[in-house]
Write a protein that holds these residues in place. Structure first.
Motif, PDB file in Angstrom:
ATOM      1  N   THR A 160       0.847  -1.188   0.000  1.00  0.00           N
ATOM      2  CA  THR A 160       0.000   0.000   0.000  1.00  0.00           C
ATOM      3  C   THR A 160       0.877   1.231   0.000  1.00  0.00           C
ATOM      4  N   VAL A 161       0.595   2.141  -0.907  1.00  0.00           N
ATOM      5  CA  VAL A 161       1.298   3.430  -0.969  1.00  0.00           C
ATOM      6  C   VAL A 161       0.224   4.506  -1.065  1.00  0.00           C
ATOM      7  N   GLY A 162       0.106   5.316  -0.028  1.00  0.00           N
ATOM      8  CA  GLY A 162      -0.938   6.329  -0.006  1.00  0.00           C
ATOM      9  C   GLY A 162      -2.318   5.683  -0.056  1.00  0.00           C
ATOM     10  N   ASP A 163      -3.140   6.087  -1.051  1.00  0.00           N
ATOM     11  CA  ASP A 163      -4.490   5.545  -1.194  1.00  0.00           C
ATOM     12  C   ASP A 163      -4.548   4.345  -2.129  1.00  0.00           C
ATOM     13  N   ALA A 164      -3.407   3.911  -2.629  1.00  0.00           N
ATOM     14  CA  ALA A 164      -3.401   2.823  -3.613  1.00  0.00           C
ATOM     15  C   ALA A 164      -2.853   1.549  -2.992  1.00  0.00           C
ATOM     16  N   ARG A 165      -3.387   0.389  -3.434  1.00  0.00           N
ATOM     17  CA  ARG A 165      -2.907  -0.892  -2.931  1.00  0.00           C
ATOM     18  C   ARG A 165      -2.825  -1.904  -4.065  1.00  0.00           C
ATOM     19  N   PHE A 166      -1.667  -2.560  -4.184  1.00  0.00           N
ATOM     20  CA  PHE A 166      -1.504  -3.673  -5.109  1.00  0.00           C
ATOM     21  C   PHE A 166      -1.600  -4.981  -4.341  1.00  0.00           C
ATOM     22  N   GLU A 167      -2.382  -5.922  -4.897  1.00  0.00           N
ATOM     23  CA  GLU A 167      -2.537  -7.254  -4.301  1.00  0.00           C
ATOM     24  C   GLU A 167      -2.247  -8.314  -5.365  1.00  0.00           C
ATOM     25  N   PRO A 168      -1.273  -9.204  -5.126  1.00  0.00           N
ATOM     26  CA  PRO A 168      -1.104 -10.339  -6.053  1.00  0.00           C
ATOM     27  C   PRO A 168      -2.362 -11.200  -6.048  1.00  0.00           C
ATOM     28  N   GLY A 169      -2.652 -11.815  -7.184  1.00  0.00           N
ATOM     29  CA  GLY A 169      -3.854 -12.639  -7.254  1.00  0.00           C
ATOM     30  C   GLY A 169      -3.989 -13.315  -8.597  1.00  0.00           C
ATOM     31  N   PRO A 170      -5.139 -13.924  -8.862  1.00  0.00           N
ATOM     32  CA  PRO A 170      -5.347 -14.634 -10.124  1.00  0.00           C
ATOM     33  C   PRO A 170      -5.389 -13.675 -11.301  1.00  0.00           C
ATOM     34  N   CYS A 171      -5.126 -14.211 -12.483  1.00  0.00           N
ATOM     35  CA  CYS A 171      -5.179 -13.392 -13.692  1.00  0.00           C
ATOM     36  C   CYS A 171      -6.625 -13.068 -14.052  1.00  0.00           C
ATOM     37  N   PRO A 172      -6.859 -11.951 -14.741  1.00  0.00           N
ATOM     38  CA  PRO A 172      -8.233 -11.486 -14.974  1.00  0.00           C
ATOM     39  C   PRO A 172      -8.938 -12.251 -16.076  1.00  0.00           C
ATOM     40  N   ARG A 173     -10.244 -12.116 -16.106  1.00  0.00           N
ATOM     41  CA  ARG A 173     -11.037 -12.603 -17.227  1.00  0.00           C
ATOM     42  C   ARG A 173     -10.725 -11.752 -18.451  1.00  0.00           C
ATOM     43  N   ARG A 199       2.277 -13.210 -14.235  1.00  0.00           N
ATOM     44  CA  ARG A 199       2.106 -12.921 -12.808  1.00  0.00           C
ATOM     45  C   ARG A 199       1.056 -11.827 -12.709  1.00  0.00           C
ATOM     46  N   CYS A 200       0.024 -12.033 -11.934  1.00  0.00           N
ATOM     47  CA  CYS A 200      -1.139 -11.146 -11.967  1.00  0.00           C
ATOM     48  C   CYS A 200      -1.499 -10.607 -10.586  1.00  0.00           C
ATOM     49  N   GLY A 201      -2.428  -9.679 -10.600  1.00  0.00           N
ATOM     50  CA  GLY A 201      -2.929  -9.088  -9.369  1.00  0.00           C
ATOM     51  C   GLY A 201      -3.880  -7.961  -9.689  1.00  0.00           C
ATOM     52  N   THR A 202      -4.159  -7.119  -8.696  1.00  0.00           N
ATOM     53  CA  THR A 202      -5.048  -5.977  -8.887  1.00  0.00           C
ATOM     54  C   THR A 202      -4.470  -4.748  -8.208  1.00  0.00           C
ATOM     55  N   LEU A 203      -4.783  -3.602  -8.774  1.00  0.00           N
ATOM     56  CA  LEU A 203      -4.475  -2.316  -8.154  1.00  0.00           C
ATOM     57  C   LEU A 203      -5.797  -1.662  -7.781  1.00  0.00           C
ATOM     58  N   THR A 204      -5.928  -1.274  -6.518  1.00  0.00           N
ATOM     59  CA  THR A 204      -7.125  -0.571  -6.046  1.00  0.00           C
ATOM     60  C   THR A 204      -6.764   0.877  -5.786  1.00  0.00           C
ATOM     61  N   VAL A 205      -7.526   1.802  -6.392  1.00  0.00           N
ATOM     62  CA  VAL A 205      -7.240   3.233  -6.290  1.00  0.00           C
ATOM     63  C   VAL A 205      -8.541   3.996  -6.089  1.00  0.00           C
ATOM     64  N   PRO A 206      -8.468   5.234  -5.605  1.00  0.00           N
ATOM     65  CA  PRO A 206      -9.685   6.052  -5.544  1.00  0.00           C
ATOM     66  C   PRO A 206     -10.213   6.326  -6.948  1.00  0.00           C
ATOM     67  N   GLU A 207     -11.527   6.304  -7.112  1.00  0.00           N
ATOM     68  CA  GLU A 207     -12.092   6.661  -8.409  1.00  0.00           C
ATOM     69  C   GLU A 207     -11.897   8.150  -8.680  1.00  0.00           C
ATOM     70  N   ASP A 208     -12.020   8.962  -7.639  1.00  0.00           N
ATOM     71  CA  ASP A 208     -11.950  10.417  -7.790  1.00  0.00           C
ATOM     72  C   ASP A 208     -10.964  10.957  -6.767  1.00  0.00           C
ATOM     73  N   ARG A 209      -9.859  11.468  -7.233  1.00  0.00           N
ATOM     74  CA  ARG A 209      -8.817  11.968  -6.327  1.00  0.00           C
ATOM     75  C   ARG A 209      -9.009  13.437  -5.960  1.00  0.00           C
ATOM     76  N   SER A 210      -9.995  14.102  -6.538  1.00  0.00           N
ATOM     77  CA  SER A 210     -10.162  15.529  -6.273  1.00  0.00           C
ATOM     78  C   SER A 210     -10.648  15.756  -4.845  1.00  0.00           C
ATOM     79  N   ARG A 211     -10.203  16.830  -4.247  1.00  0.00           N
ATOM     80  CA  ARG A 211     -10.556  17.126  -2.844  1.00  0.00           C
ATOM     81  C   ARG A 211     -12.012  17.535  -2.711  1.00  0.00           C
ATOM     82  N   SER A 212     -12.618  17.998  -3.797  1.00  0.00           N
ATOM     83  CA  SER A 212     -14.013  18.443  -3.713  1.00  0.00           C
ATOM     84  C   SER A 212     -14.992  17.279  -3.766  1.00  0.00           C
ATOM     85  N   HIS A 213     -14.486  16.072  -3.982  1.00  0.00           N
ATOM     86  CA  HIS A 213     -15.362  14.900  -4.107  1.00  0.00           C
ATOM     87  C   HIS A 213     -16.038  14.583  -2.777  1.00  0.00           C
TER      88      HIS A 213
END
Length: 538
Positions: A52-65, A77-91
């Protein structure tokens, strides 16, 4: 999205019978897989550790469909990155389990280098589109030997097929096919265009997605988060087609951590829009017509090919020809209205199968539209043309970064400069961008900041690749972007259409040598290239 081919998506390779999925940007499938790794790797941490770095997280895992089989994923080698949809402060935060604001998930696949001692700086692949899924383009990269010495990282850009949410709109793809039976520039066709767009908007809103966040600014931040969560100090970028548009913005927004950038089939954000699409069509068509003129057999059998094409466009715009063709998988023959705009659309993609273009135009000039109609229908009715493209991302880019900064009058002027003999009825609807301003009003998102249209200035070593037959992104765009890239190498590969890496071994050699030596790519193969042998009808 409306019934269009998004103009900067990589079309299918070398399928003369149908140009299968060319108008939907499908990549060729079934490309030969490369051998597994030559031996044990001395250092191989990428993608094995959750971080995890800041608001983002990488997780190893199965390959995607994937929409179509990608055999290479069996050794990725596969995984997922989870990030904010909207990084703006006004969100305003929206409820999401475990998070203070809504997040999205992007699929990641890493093709390990063939070498047992790969270079420490991997390559990250920026897909075409907008709206193509990077994971689906793995066969294109490996067939070109891109992972010979470096790991190559593929992340599904936000909204694309392997991401969550996935913002495809199959209704648009199906309408693209049915629209072949309509007159392209008729007002009734425009109304149906917009209706398809509204239906897509309702589908996207139903996912909970914030439409205005699907753009180059947020996607660039996603890639910077990916680099940092994978623990990569420096990486290289390779973008094709729309991926060059994203890469040029990424270079400006997140230059830290970039060793070098390759861009192939270049679309500068500072000029993107309908006017440059007209310009690209003219340059690509002229390259193909010149090649025929310079080949005695072609020039003798099909003299004045350029004039023949221009005449046919005006004739068909005034008096469209309607025919029916048989399409594999369709229970009944399908209707194709061949008007001036559809002829331009056909040739924009047909530059990929240049060998048959003179014969097809000659047959049309002598009253036989079947070959061209079959190719148009074969592309739009192909299974690879349905449900693959993230139209939510397409509109996110076009409607925030393009249409606010280009008027209809700009498009008409660009069309008239490129094709002064074309009927005015055609000029407001640039190739593969029909009714775009109307659709963007229906999509209803705010414009991106004006600086999104600034030129990219950088001293990052850059390879700017173009094809001499590229009718989708102008060959001259390489020289244009190089003016403000102080360490750019500009290469035009003759006799090749959009995205030369896909169709040219020479381009592949130049690209891999560039990532090895970014200041001195090996371009010697250009000297031996020959024009295509055009088909000569008996």
């Amino acid at each position: 999205m409306p019934p269009r081919t998004t103009p900067h998506r990589r079309p299918a390779r070398r399928l003369p019978a149908t140009l299968a999925a060319a108008t939907a940007g499908a990549l060729v499938t079934g490309l030969a897989a490369l051998p597994a790794h030559a031996g044990p790797r001395t250092h191989d941490p990428i993608g094995t550790v959750a971080r995890t770095v800041g608001d983002a997280r990488f997780e190893p895992g199965p390959c995607p469909r994937t929409a179509d089989p990608v055999p290479d994923l069996a050794r990725a080698r596969c995984g997922t990155l989870t990030v904010p949809e909207d990084r703006s402060r006004s969100h305003k935060p929206r409820a999401h389990p475990g998070h203070g604001r809504r997040t999205i998930t992007l699929a990641v696949a890493i093709m390990l280098a063939q070498s047992s001692r790969p270079a420490p700086d991997p390559i990250v692949w920026f897909a075409g589109g907008p709206g193509d899924d990077a994971v689906s383009e793995i066969p294109l990269a490996t067939a070109g030997n891109l992972n010979r010495d470096r790991d190559v990282i593929f992340m599904s850009q936000r909204g694309t097929y392997s991401a969550d949410p996935e913002l495809t709109c199959p209704n648009i793809d199906r309408f693209n096919a049915r629209a072949l039976g309509l007159v392209s520039n008729a007002p009734a066709t425009g109304r149906l265009h917009v209706a398809a767009t509204r239906e897509c908007r309702h589908r996207v809103d139903g996912t909970g997605a914030e439409r205005r966040t699907y753009n180059d600014i947020e996607s660039s931040a996603d890639y910077d988060d990916l680099r940092r969560t994978l623990g990569i100090r420096k990486w290289n970028v390779f973008g094709i087609s729309y991926g060059t548009h994203l890469a040029l913005n990424y270079m400006r927004l997140h230059p830290k951590g970039i060793r070098s950038v390759g861009i192939d089939g270049i679309l500068p954000p500072s000029t993107a829009g309908g006017a440059v699409t007209w310009k690209a069509a003219r340059e690509g068509f002229d390259g193909l017509f010149r090649a025929c003129e310079q080949q005695p057999a072609c020039n003798t059998r099909y003299p004045n090919l350029r004039s023949t094409f221009l005449r046919l466009v005006s004739q068909l715009e005034a008096n469209p020809v309607t025919t029916t063709v048989t399409v594999p998988g369709e229970p009944e023959p399908v209707e194709v209205v061949l008007d001036g705009s559809n002829l331009v659309t056909w040739l924009t993609s047909a530059t990929h199968v240049a060998e048959g273009v003179p014969r097809s135009l000659d047959e049309l000039a002598h009253g036989n539209p079947q070959r061209i109609a079959e190719q148009l229908a074969g592309g739009k009715y192909s299974p690879q043309a349905i449900g693959r493209v993230a139209h939510g991302l397409v509109y996110g880019v076009f409607c925030s970064q393009w249409t606010p900064y280009e008027s209809r009058a700009d498009i008409v002027r660009g069309g008239h400069r490129a094709f002064p003999t074309f009927p005015r009825s055609m000029l407001a609807n640039a190739p593969q961008l029909a009714w775009l301003h109307d659709d963007c009003r229906a999509w209803d998102i705010p414009p991106a900041p004006p600086w999104i249209r600034d030129v990219t200035r950088s001293d990052i070593p850059t390879l700017a690749l173009s094809g001499g037959f590229d009718a989708q992104t102008a060959p001259s765009n390489g020289a244009y972007v190089a003016r403000t890239l102080s360490r750019a190498t500009t290469v035009t590969v003759p006799y090749v259409a959009h995205v030369v890496f896909a169709d040219s071994r020479c381009a592949q050699t130049i690209t891999t040598s560039f990532f090895e030596r970014p200041t001195a790519p090996d371009t010697r193969c250009l000297a031996g290239l020959q024009p295509p042998q055009f088909e000569i009808a008996p």
